[in-house]
Design a protein around this motif. Sequence first.
Motif, PDB file in Angstrom:
ATOM      1  N   THR A 217       8.958   1.510   0.327  1.00 25.80           N
ATOM      2  CA  THR A 217       8.204   2.310  -0.623  1.00 25.80           C
ATOM      3  C   THR A 217       6.855   2.626   0.017  1.00 25.80           C
ATOM      4  O   THR A 217       6.677   2.413   1.209  1.00 25.80           O
ATOM      5  CB  THR A 217       8.071   1.548  -1.961  1.00 25.80           C
ATOM      6  OG1 THR A 217       7.301   2.319  -2.882  1.00 25.80           O
ATOM      7  CG2 THR A 217       7.415   0.194  -1.784  1.00 25.80           C
ATOM      8  N   THR A 218       5.923   3.165  -0.743  1.00 22.26           N
ATOM      9  CA  THR A 218       4.590   3.473  -0.225  1.00 22.26           C
ATOM     10  C   THR A 218       3.543   2.993  -1.212  1.00 22.26           C
ATOM     11  O   THR A 218       3.829   2.724  -2.388  1.00 22.26           O
ATOM     12  CB  THR A 218       4.394   4.983  -0.002  1.00 22.26           C
ATOM     13  OG1 THR A 218       4.440   5.648  -1.284  1.00 22.26           O
ATOM     14  CG2 THR A 218       5.438   5.557   0.929  1.00 22.26           C
ATOM     15  N   VAL A 219       2.317   2.930  -0.736  1.00 22.81           N
ATOM     16  CA  VAL A 219       1.208   2.589  -1.621  1.00 22.81           C
ATOM     17  C   VAL A 219       1.137   3.577  -2.778  1.00 22.81           C
ATOM     18  O   VAL A 219       0.972   3.188  -3.940  1.00 22.81           O
ATOM     19  CB  VAL A 219      -0.118   2.559  -0.831  1.00 22.81           C
ATOM     20  CG1 VAL A 219      -1.319   2.539  -1.781  1.00 22.81           C
ATOM     21  CG2 VAL A 219      -0.158   1.346   0.105  1.00 22.81           C
ATOM     22  N   ALA A 220       1.269   4.867  -2.481  1.00 22.19           N
ATOM     23  CA  ALA A 220       1.182   5.879  -3.539  1.00 22.19           C
ATOM     24  C   ALA A 220       2.264   5.677  -4.595  1.00 22.19           C
ATOM     25  O   ALA A 220       1.987   5.773  -5.802  1.00 22.19           O
ATOM     26  CB  ALA A 220       1.293   7.271  -2.935  1.00 22.19           C
ATOM     27  N   GLU A 221       3.492   5.393  -4.173  1.00 17.80           N
ATOM     28  CA  GLU A 221       4.590   5.180  -5.133  1.00 17.80           C
ATOM     29  C   GLU A 221       4.334   3.963  -5.996  1.00 17.80           C
ATOM     30  O   GLU A 221       4.591   3.976  -7.213  1.00 17.80           O
ATOM     31  CB  GLU A 221       5.908   5.039  -4.376  1.00 17.80           C
ATOM     32  CG  GLU A 221       6.387   6.336  -3.739  1.00 17.80           C
ATOM     33  CD  GLU A 221       7.564   6.131  -2.818  1.00 17.80           C
ATOM     34  OE1 GLU A 221       7.893   4.961  -2.499  1.00 17.80           O
ATOM     35  OE2 GLU A 221       8.161   7.128  -2.392  1.00 17.80           O
ATOM     36  N   GLN A 222       3.841   2.886  -5.396  1.00 15.81           N
ATOM     37  CA  GLN A 222       3.557   1.679  -6.164  1.00 15.81           C
ATOM     38  C   GLN A 222       2.432   1.914  -7.174  1.00 15.81           C
ATOM     39  O   GLN A 222       2.504   1.472  -8.325  1.00 15.81           O
ATOM     40  CB  GLN A 222       3.195   0.526  -5.213  1.00 15.81           C
ATOM     41  CG  GLN A 222       4.340   0.033  -4.358  1.00 15.81           C
ATOM     42  CD  GLN A 222       5.321  -0.850  -5.128  1.00 15.81           C
ATOM     43  OE1 GLN A 222       5.154  -1.128  -6.311  1.00 15.81           O
ATOM     44  NE2 GLN A 222       6.359  -1.297  -4.445  1.00 15.81           N
ATOM     45  N   ARG A 223       1.405   2.592  -6.765  1.00 19.19           N
ATOM     46  CA  ARG A 223       0.287   2.859  -7.669  1.00 19.19           C
ATOM     47  C   ARG A 223       0.714   3.739  -8.841  1.00 19.19           C
ATOM     48  O   ARG A 223       0.211   3.583  -9.954  1.00 19.19           O
ATOM     49  CB  ARG A 223      -0.864   3.493  -6.912  1.00 19.19           C
ATOM     50  CG  ARG A 223      -1.520   2.563  -5.898  1.00 19.19           C
ATOM     51  CD  ARG A 223      -2.726   3.184  -5.243  1.00 19.19           C
ATOM     52  NE  ARG A 223      -3.757   3.472  -6.244  1.00 19.19           N
ATOM     53  CZ  ARG A 223      -5.000   3.821  -5.939  1.00 19.19           C
ATOM     54  NH1 ARG A 223      -5.372   3.934  -4.658  1.00 19.19           N
ATOM     55  NH2 ARG A 223      -5.872   4.068  -6.880  1.00 19.19           N
ATOM     56  N   ARG A 224       1.633   4.627  -8.595  1.00 20.95           N
ATOM     57  CA  ARG A 224       2.074   5.550  -9.642  1.00 20.95           C
ATOM     58  C   ARG A 224       3.118   4.930 -10.568  1.00 20.95           C
ATOM     59  O   ARG A 224       3.102   5.179 -11.782  1.00 20.95           O
ATOM     60  CB  ARG A 224       2.657   6.807  -9.004  1.00 20.95           C
ATOM     61  CG  ARG A 224       3.116   7.859 -10.019  1.00 20.95           C
ATOM     62  CD  ARG A 224       3.717   9.077  -9.351  1.00 20.95           C
ATOM     63  NE  ARG A 224       4.984   8.774  -8.680  1.00 20.95           N
ATOM     64  CZ  ARG A 224       5.148   8.704  -7.376  1.00 20.95           C
ATOM     65  NH1 ARG A 224       4.126   8.894  -6.553  1.00 20.95           N
ATOM     66  NH2 ARG A 224       6.335   8.431  -6.853  1.00 20.95           N
ATOM     67  N   ALA A 225       4.021   4.103 -10.020  1.00 23.43           N
ATOM     68  CA  ALA A 225       5.223   3.795 -10.781  1.00 23.43           C
ATOM     69  C   ALA A 225       5.578   2.325 -10.920  1.00 23.43           C
ATOM     70  O   ALA A 225       6.547   2.015 -11.631  1.00 23.43           O
ATOM     71  CB  ALA A 225       6.404   4.536 -10.153  1.00 23.43           C
ATOM     72  N   ASN A 226       4.861   1.385 -10.284  1.00 28.66           N
ATOM     73  CA  ASN A 226       5.272  -0.022 -10.408  1.00 28.66           C
ATOM     74  C   ASN A 226       5.203  -0.455 -11.866  1.00 28.66           C
ATOM     75  O   ASN A 226       4.173  -0.292 -12.532  1.00 28.66           O
ATOM     76  CB  ASN A 226       4.391  -0.932  -9.548  1.00 28.66           C
ATOM     77  CG  ASN A 226       4.918  -2.353  -9.533  1.00 28.66           C
ATOM     78  OD1 ASN A 226       4.790  -3.094 -10.497  1.00 28.66           O
ATOM     79  ND2 ASN A 226       5.528  -2.740  -8.416  1.00 28.66           N
ATOM     80  N   ILE A 227       6.295  -0.990 -12.374  1.00 25.92           N
ATOM     81  CA  ILE A 227       6.382  -1.289 -13.807  1.00 25.92           C
ATOM     82  C   ILE A 227       5.450  -2.405 -14.247  1.00 25.92           C
ATOM     83  O   ILE A 227       5.208  -2.568 -15.447  1.00 25.92           O
ATOM     84  CB  ILE A 227       7.839  -1.634 -14.203  1.00 25.92           C
ATOM     85  CG1 ILE A 227       8.330  -2.876 -13.434  1.00 25.92           C
ATOM     86  CG2 ILE A 227       8.751  -0.435 -13.977  1.00 25.92           C
ATOM     87  CD1 ILE A 227       9.693  -3.375 -13.907  1.00 25.92           C
ATOM     88  N   HIS A 228       4.906  -3.177 -13.308  1.00 24.07           N
ATOM     89  CA  HIS A 228       3.995  -4.271 -13.651  1.00 24.07           C
ATOM     90  C   HIS A 228       2.539  -3.974 -13.303  1.00 24.07           C
ATOM     91  O   HIS A 228       1.638  -4.419 -14.032  1.00 24.07           O
ATOM     92  CB  HIS A 228       4.402  -5.562 -12.930  1.00 24.07           C
ATOM     93  CG  HIS A 228       5.707  -6.126 -13.367  1.00 24.07           C
ATOM     94  ND1 HIS A 228       6.370  -7.121 -12.668  1.00 24.07           N
ATOM     95  CD2 HIS A 228       6.495  -5.841 -14.438  1.00 24.07           C
ATOM     96  CE1 HIS A 228       7.501  -7.414 -13.276  1.00 24.07           C
ATOM     97  NE2 HIS A 228       7.603  -6.652 -14.347  1.00 24.07           N
ATOM     98  N   VAL A 229       2.286  -3.282 -12.207  1.00 26.43           N
ATOM     99  CA  VAL A 229       0.904  -3.170 -11.718  1.00 26.43           C
ATOM    100  C   VAL A 229       0.524  -1.745 -11.307  1.00 26.43           C
ATOM    101  O   VAL A 229      -0.335  -1.557 -10.451  1.00 26.43           O
ATOM    102  CB  VAL A 229       0.649  -4.117 -10.527  1.00 26.43           C
ATOM    103  CG1 VAL A 229       0.600  -5.555 -10.969  1.00 26.43           C
ATOM    104  CG2 VAL A 229       1.692  -3.910  -9.429  1.00 26.43           C
ATOM    105  N   ARG A 230       1.120  -0.744 -11.918  1.00 28.91           N
ATOM    106  CA  ARG A 230       0.702   0.632 -11.608  1.00 28.91           C
ATOM    107  C   ARG A 230      -0.762   0.826 -12.008  1.00 28.91           C
ATOM    108  O   ARG A 230      -1.343   0.027 -12.754  1.00 28.91           O
ATOM    109  CB  ARG A 230       1.580   1.635 -12.339  1.00 28.91           C
ATOM    110  CG  ARG A 230       1.488   1.527 -13.858  1.00 28.91           C
ATOM    111  CD  ARG A 230       2.525   2.393 -14.536  1.00 28.91           C
ATOM    112  NE  ARG A 230       2.482   2.203 -15.981  1.00 28.91           N
ATOM    113  CZ  ARG A 230       3.102   1.223 -16.631  1.00 28.91           C
ATOM    114  NH1 ARG A 230       3.810   0.329 -15.931  1.00 28.91           N
ATOM    115  NH2 ARG A 230       3.018   1.117 -17.934  1.00 28.91           N
TER     116      ARG A 230
END
Length: 286
Positions: A217-230
Amino acid sequence: MPALVQPFFHAPTSTVSYAVYDRPGGIAAVIDSVLDFDAAAGRTGTGSADAIAAFLAEHGLTLDWILETHIHADHLSAAPYLQRRLGGRIGIGAGVTQVQEHFGKIFNDPLSFRPQGQPFDRLFADGETFAVGTLQSRVLHTPGHTRDSVSYLIDDAVFVGDTLFMPDGGTARCDFPGGSAAELFGSIRRLLALPEGTRLFVCHDYAPGGRVHAWETTVAEQRRANIHVRDGVDEAAYVALRTARDRTLPMPALIIPAVQVNAAAGRLPPPDSNGVVYLRVPVNVL
């Protein structure tokens, strides 16, 4: 050329190991290798590690580093097997000494759990740098899941261990000894402060909803979509969510053999006088 990454998925434990290298015919690191283990039969196997060794040989790679992101509780490490076959140095975060000390008391086995960090070849401090061939690498201390958790930033790729899962999988549990949801939140925000295009490689994927297994994944994807820590989730909300979820989770199936073996850098205990290796099971302790 950015870091070249080859994943290896271990279905029985949903673990992803990686070979990271600078170029074909160059230098490689292996991250979070797996030793096959049939708990019911008490038998080990090297098929998963052999697949990594075969890949390295096929691409003419020299193994320089065998890296652990932390003392895993869900699989056994194949680090010493790979080292015997291919050489290289076994490295882990310096916080491993705290994990060794804690579990040494639980298992009443100070010889296997050496608090000085033995028998690892290298204990990495936060911010320490090293090279994988021509690739510049840096260690990021990312505690929260465990005290010794680190992430390896190798060129433009970060190997995050059990800190983060894919966005639809959220984050790792924090109820192991030394775990802290608040610390994990801080560690994750540190990772997500890296450039948005930074590649993130996870150590486990449980394929929520039955989707195809994934691990990059990428930092951008995690920031946008992580279900716990977006982005938009604050520390208090995360700690409440993580703590409530951890109360529902069962103990990892392989935690008792895995911790004993992995705290010794993947080495099995010495055999008894009859030539047989035994693992300890603390009763009514964990």
